[in-house]
Scaffold this motif. Structure first.
Motif: not given
Lengths: 140, 628
Positions: B420-422, B424-426, B428-429, B432-433
């Motif tokens: 889940l965190r992954a 979320s992170n991905l 987000e990235w 961002e990207d």
């Protein structure tokens, strides 16, 4: 923080490792960052077994708890028994909210126990606080 | 009639009869005496008088004869003088007494036996004849005439004399005959009197015997009945009754006896009753003497040990146990023990089976409080032990399965968190990207993605929290609920215009502070979260219900319709769409689990639009297993 101080990240999850790297980058932490996949891997890197030894020895370790082969607590045991790595400052960065893990970690002299936030923004905040902390303290 | 009255009457009757016998005897005696007196007083004087007459007559005749002799010899003067004297003697002293005697006799006879006066007449006639002849003879003497004339007169005198004597004889003989008659009459009277007395005696004896028998029967019959009844009661037949319907002392005694029997049977348990109880008992009963020998057993004992009653009685209690038990048998040595105790030991049956038996034993004391033996109640506990073992195994299985479930929930939720965190992170990235290249729609989608990630994290945290209740150690101590509530409320964001009223009577309980805090925190935060408008309020109260406290958390929110009262406690169940109010549906489930783990209960009272009151009970005393 002195740029010569290297940091070892012990993390099995690739995304989590990327997360740390991105956060460091955002926070302008330029210190050398080494990544080990688990405890055994990290020990090998520290001691230079079957590979090049990290030099100079990292003064800061970011440690996950739940990992294959050798978990964070076992790794902590191993370095605290080794005179060379005994005084490395270890910050636990984990998803484990278990009381048992926290107690075990602090018993092995960790500098902090941080639960990995799910949201990237929160993680960024945590890393920023860590940087402030590292700047504030004197490492051996 | 009273027995004393009966006795008095009976003896009075017998006394009367004795009196009658006495009276008869006396009257017989009196009769005899009267008759005898009559004989003595009547006949004997008459006989004597007749004899006197005879005697005087004979004297007179002898005097006359003498005169004849004297006269024949009276040649001399002297003799003639004697003769003269003799004649005067005769005339003055012999004849008058004779006549007097005769007269007395006549008077006596006339008086006593007037019918027999004829005998007197005869004597009188012959006497008169003798007197007249005597006078004639004296005349002849005086004239001096002798010879034939004199001889013939003398012969006549002799004749008269014979007549006289005959008459006297007749009279006396008659009297003697009469006397004999009277004597035989007396004898008859005596004899008849004797018979009468005999008859009376026999009658009195018979009556006496009859009454004696009657009285003895009267006395012995009820006594026998009472004695028999007493024997029966002694044997334990307490319902025995004596049937005596008389109104005398025995009747009273029988009534009292029957009452006593009834009272005994009410207050005492009869032997039969006890025997029946013993026979119907499911447990084996063994009564031991001081030496541990079996004195008495019941039917269940024969069923348990396989021996017959006779085989068990006299056997040593120790012989019933498995050989390896005897050295450390908790059931033996009863004399050193307290009055009542229970023990378990392996027994061996007649056919060699070994069975676990639970014994309850009690010491038996005699009247001086000395131990005289013990009573053992035995029960085959094979099934019980088996059931206990099964239960323990099931319990362990259940516990393990619960632990596994908790562990499973923990591991699953923990491991779900990492990807889940992954994600979320991905996300987000990527955001961002591609910062400037994203269209508005995509940006919106990314926002939704973050929101869902957040919700999923909350759900996972809820499951983690839920699983932790069963897994983690509880730190049980004294908790001041008033203080705890302040801490809980301080730690949560309470809107300014939201009122929280806490009763001032909050107790101090022994509990796990964290758990109790979770309960209040969830309930109060729910009240805040679901408040209707600005003037929301929650009231927290408590009441003492004996073994537990009953807390209530009441809000004035929108309330819960009764059909959802059960549903609110089910995990992941929320009443509002999740988009409207961000909720995981774990909170109340958590609260319910915590409360039920403590041995309490939770319930909700609410109507839609009327606010809601959550009641929960919290035991004052922690269950033993919880403190271990």
């Amino acid at each position: 923080m002195d740029n010569s101080i290297s940091i070892l990240l012990v993390e099995d999850d690739e995304v989590d490792a990327m997360n740390v790297k991105r956060a460091f980058k955002k926070a302008n932490i330029t210190n050398p960052l080494y990544v080990a996949e688990n405890g055994l891997d990290a020990l090998a890197m520290l001691r230079g077994e079957d590979r090049e030894k990290i030099s100079p020895t990292p003064k800061i370790i970011l440690l996950d708890i739940n990992m294959p082969k050798m978990n964070g607590i076992e790794f902590l045991h191993a370095i605290r028994e080794d005179p060379e790595f005994k005084c490395i400052s270890v910050v636990v960065l984990t998803t484990s909210n278990e009381e048992r893990d926290k107690v075990a970690a602090y018993n092995l002299n960790v500098a902090g126990y941080i639960l990995k936030p799910v949201e990237p923004q929160k993680f960024m905040e945590a890393v920023s606080v860590l940087e402030v902390y590292w700047n504030l303290i004197e490492l051996p | 009639m009273k027995i004393s009255t009966k006795l008095i009457l009976s003896f009075s009757l017998v006394s009367c009869l004795v009196f009658v016998v006495g009276y008869v005897s006396l009257s017989v005696a009196k009769n005899t005496q009267t008759q005898y007196t009559a004989v003595i007083e009547e006949h004997l004087p008459v006989i004597h008088m007749a004899k006197d007459v005879g005697f005087q007559g004979m004297r007179m005749l002898m005097t006359i004869n003498e005169l004849g002799f004297i006269h024949a010899e009276s040649k001399s003067k002297e003799l003639s003088q004697i003769y003269e004297e003799e004649v005067s003697e005769l005339r003055e002293r012999v004849i008058p007494p004779f006549l007097d005697t005769l007269q007395d006799y006549e008077i006596g006879m006339a008086k006593l036996f007037p019918d027999e006066i004829g005998y007197v007449e005869n004597i009188k006639k012959s006497s008169a004849e003798i007197l007249s002849i005597s006078n004639e003879l004296l005349e002849l003497y005086n004239q001096g005439i002798a010879g034939n004339k004199l001889l013939s007169v003398r012969a006549t005198l002799e004749e008269a004399k014979n007549k006289f004597l005959q008459a006297i004889d007749d009279a006396t003989h008659h009297e003697h005959v009469e006397l004999q008659k009277k004597q035989s009459l007396v004898a008859q009277t005596i004899e008849s009197g004797f018979v009468k007395v005999n008859i009376a005696s026999v009658v009195v004896f018979s009556l006496g015997m009859f009454f004696s028998l009657l009285i003895s029967r009267l006395l012995s019959k009820p006594i026998c009945a009472l004695a028999n009844a007493a024997t029966e009661i002694g044997k334990g037949h307490l319902d025995t009754k004596v049937k005596i319907n008389s109104s005398d002392e025995f009747g009273k005694l029988a009534t009292a006896f029957n009452k006593m029997g009834s009272a005994l049977s009410e207050t005492t348990v009869s032997i039969n009753y006890i025997e029946n109880i013993l026979a119907s008992m499911g447990e084996s009963l063994l009564v031991l003497d001081q030496g541990g020998k079996i004195l008495k057993v019941n039917q269940a004992s024969t069923a348990l040990f396989g021996y017959s009653c006779d085989e068990l009685i006299g056997k040593k209690f120790t012989e019933l146990f498995a050989p390896d038990m005897n050295s450390a048998n908790p059931c033996l040595g009863f004399k050193d023990r307290q009055t009542l105790c229970g023990c378990e030991a392996n027994c061996i049956t007649k056919d060699g089976r070994e069975i676990p038996v639970h014994f309850s034993s009690a010491l038996l004391f005699d009247t001086d409080k000395n131990v005289m033996g013990a009573a053992y109640l035995g029960r085959d506990i094979s099934e019980h032990l088996q059931a206990k073992e099964n239960l323990q195994r099931k319990n362990q299985e259940l516990e393990r399965s619960n632990q596994e479930l908790d562990q499973f929930a923990y591991v699953v939720s923990h491991d779900l968190k990492a990807p889940l965190r992954a994600i979320s992170n991905l996300a987000e990235w990527i955001e961002e990207d591609l910062e400037d290249k994203l269209e508005e729609d995509t940006q919106n989608n990314m926002k939704l993605l973050h929101a869902r990630v957040k919700r999923m994290e909350a759900l996972i945290n809820g499951v983690l929290e839920y699983s932790r209740i069963g897994r983690s150690e509880q730190n049980v101590r004294e908790v001041d609920v008033q203080k705890l509530l302040s801490e809980v409320i301080d730690s949560m964001p309470v809107p300014k215009d939201f009122k929280i009223n806490i009763s001032s009577t909050m107790p101090v309980v022994t509990a796990c502070k964290v758990r109790m805090g979770q309960v209040f925190s969830n309930l109060v935060s729910n009240a805040i979260k679901y408040r209707r408008d600005q003037d929301g309020q929650v009231d927290i109260n408590v009441s003492d219900e004996g073994d537990y406290y009953r807390f209530s958390v009441a809000d004035n929110g929108p309330g819960i319709a009764p059909e959802y009262h059960d549903k609110v406690f089910i995990i992941f169940q929320t009443l509002n769409a999740k988009d409207k109010k961000e909720s995981t549906g774990v909170g109340l489930t958590l609260v319910k689990k915590i409360i039920e783990d403590q041995g309490g209960q939770i319930s909700v009272k609410s109507e839609e639009g009327q606010g809601a009151i959550f009641f929960f009970t919290w035991p004052k005393y922690i269950k033993e297993e919880d403190t271990q």
